[in-house]
Design a protein around this motif. Structure first.
Motif, PDB file in Angstrom:
ATOM      1  N   ASN A 186       0.814  -1.222   0.000  1.00 49.77           N
ATOM      2  CA  ASN A 186       0.000   0.000   0.000  1.00 49.77           C
ATOM      3  C   ASN A 186       0.840   1.260   0.000  1.00 49.77           C
ATOM      4  O   ASN A 186       0.460   2.246   0.608  1.00 49.77           O
ATOM      5  N   GLN A 193      -4.922  10.460  -2.986  1.00 50.87           N
ATOM      6  CA  GLN A 193      -5.550  10.015  -1.736  1.00 50.87           C
ATOM      7  C   GLN A 193      -6.293  11.151  -1.027  1.00 50.87           C
ATOM      8  O   GLN A 193      -6.995  10.914  -0.047  1.00 50.87           O
ATOM      9  N   ASN A 222      -5.934   3.803   5.390  1.00 45.81           N
ATOM     10  CA  ASN A 222      -4.743   3.651   4.556  1.00 45.81           C
ATOM     11  C   ASN A 222      -3.538   3.306   5.413  1.00 45.81           C
ATOM     12  O   ASN A 222      -2.950   4.174   6.042  1.00 45.81           O
ATOM     13  N   LYS A 278      -9.888  -4.272   3.388  1.00 47.74           N
ATOM     14  CA  LYS A 278     -10.033  -2.910   3.933  1.00 47.74           C
ATOM     15  C   LYS A 278     -11.256  -2.791   4.842  1.00 47.74           C
ATOM     16  O   LYS A 278     -11.493  -1.740   5.413  1.00 47.74           O
TER      17      LYS A 278
END
Lengths: 293, 293
Positions: A54, A113, A175, B234
């Motif tokens: 990620n 993002q 995240n 997620k």
């Protein structure tokens, strides 16, 4: 005190490293992840901090491939750290008035993002993509009077004596970036961790069901996999190896016997590391962890 | 004629798109991969060109996640294209004398792929990282008289009326990037291709051996997997789904029955596309492929 190789000051890697290791070690910053790896492989540093999942700091697959092909450094620890991006600039220039912002600089992925914040508060500002969030902050430092701001980390702002104008502007809260610490010596810690072992399994040939047989060796022992990923071997097209993470230490009885069984099938198994994995739950974000290295 | 969304002019994506599609389509360039996706999702363009493996143009996992979470666009084709990087500048300034080069600009990963050339011929030159190879070339255009050169694509050089000063300076020849074409309509082609289907399989819960049971459904039918990759959902930590590529069309008899069996286990299966896969062997690199879209 250990020497820790990592990406530039103010990067997410830097924040994550301070979080895991505290501030008692010597941090050696490099621009390229390849130079990070190389410094530890050469013995110039003791450990490398590598973002592997990620991540906005380079290509994940590339980092894992380096670990396999270019260096021989065992994984000694793993941890996750949130990707929190902030608007960074100089308070006295912007004065809480977003309309004075002329330009926003950041890494393309970090900018992506924060789409919602940018659309709502900075639709008039020009967006400029640079190679990293720390580079964006460094550039804003010299142009803050022209209405430039950066999207980057809190530590990046502190590193370049700039202000966090708006904290946590990322669209989603979930995240997380996964980091590994690679080096020759194991680490110790009083903090609760889970055991993890990362293996590289190369199948003898590309025949249907080979992977199924490999997984059977884990399955009947009730060994849980937490990651599996196929990657081309680069030797020939259609030839693959697999990264497999299992939630078990190599010291356990079950895992070595599973590996033996897989090797008996004609597969090659290379253990890339057997190490503690620190989840985000096991320690407070506010408090550095001070891992013993 | 179709409208094709892709990354900036002169990027590897651009070269790869021209290679697959020829020059008869309207190419619409965007700075961000999220804008590429969005334009096709909104109907502003018919297809998106997305780099998904071994890429220097953003985060691979992020691109796949977008495909899963943000848009609903089936994969219509897949192809590989070599990552060939070149030294780009203005011939009249450099005159074949590398010592006149003051600065090399490129994307950090592209630069890392050319380490050997840089060490041998340009050790004196300052290295500057920018957000993409096409941005590097764009910047060199305005500073070529100061001894700046870029590492980037041949098409990038042509796009900005610059010269390829040294072709193919990458350390290894086997750097291929995998691309997918996503959009609502299937494509047709006379060129030989292999069938491929990409699925997203979500396990009912995190129990040991669940993945093993899923793979058994493929294994006893002798269906070959060409990729498997676990990704966090997620939704919660420790919850995973799997990307699985199989070398079979959804039109075959075997695959739908395998999917039925997997669903009967309590798994969710989402087909992300069933499409032709063009290998690098099936067509000459020198010749655009002119896929019918």
């Amino acid at each position: 005190m250990a020497r820790i190789a990592l990406l530039p000051a103010g990067s997410v890697s830097h924040e994550a490293a301070v979080h895991l290791l505290g501030d008692k070690h010597e941090l050696v910053h490099y621009k390229l992840i390849s130079d990070v790896f190389t410094s530890t492989a050469n013995g110039d540093t003791d450990y490398s901090v590598i973002p592997i999942e990620n991540t906005i700091e380079g290509s994940v697959n590339l980092h894992m491939d380096w670990l396999v092909h270019e260096v021989d450094l065992p994984i000694q620890a793993e941890w996750v750290y949130p990707s929190i991006q902030n608007i960074v600039g100089r308070k006295q220039e912007i004065q809480g008035d977003w309309t004075t912002v002329k330009r926003v600089l950041s890494h393309p992925v970090a900018m992506a993002q924060c789409t919602q914040f940018l659309r709502k508060y900075l639709p008039h500002a020009e967006q400029e993509h640079v190679s990293s969030t720390s580079e964006a902050i460094r550039m804003v430092k010299n142009h803050s009077e022209e209405g430039w701001v950066a999207i980057g980390t809190r530590l990046g702002a502190a590193t370049h004596q700039l202000d966090v104008l708006e904290p946590n502007v990322t669209d989603h809260d979930n995240n997380f970036t996964r980091f590994i610490l690679v080096g020759q010596s194991p680490v110790t810690s009083a903090v609760e961790s889970a055991a993890k072992t990362t293996m590289l399994v190369t199948l003898p040939e590309d025949f249907p069901g080979a992977l199924h047989q490999v997984l059977a060796a884990f399955s009947w022992r009730r060994i849980n996999l937490s990651r599996i990923e196929s990657r081309p071997t680069k030797r020939q097209l259609g030839s693959y190896y697999f990264y497999i993470d299992v939630e078990l230490s190599l010291d356990s009885i079950l895992l070595p016997s599973a590996i033996e069984e897989i090797e008996a099938l004609g597969c090659q198994v290379r253990v890339l590391g057997s190490y503690p994995s620190y989840s985000s739950k096991s320690w407070a974000l506010e408090q550095p962890h001070n891992l013993e290295v």
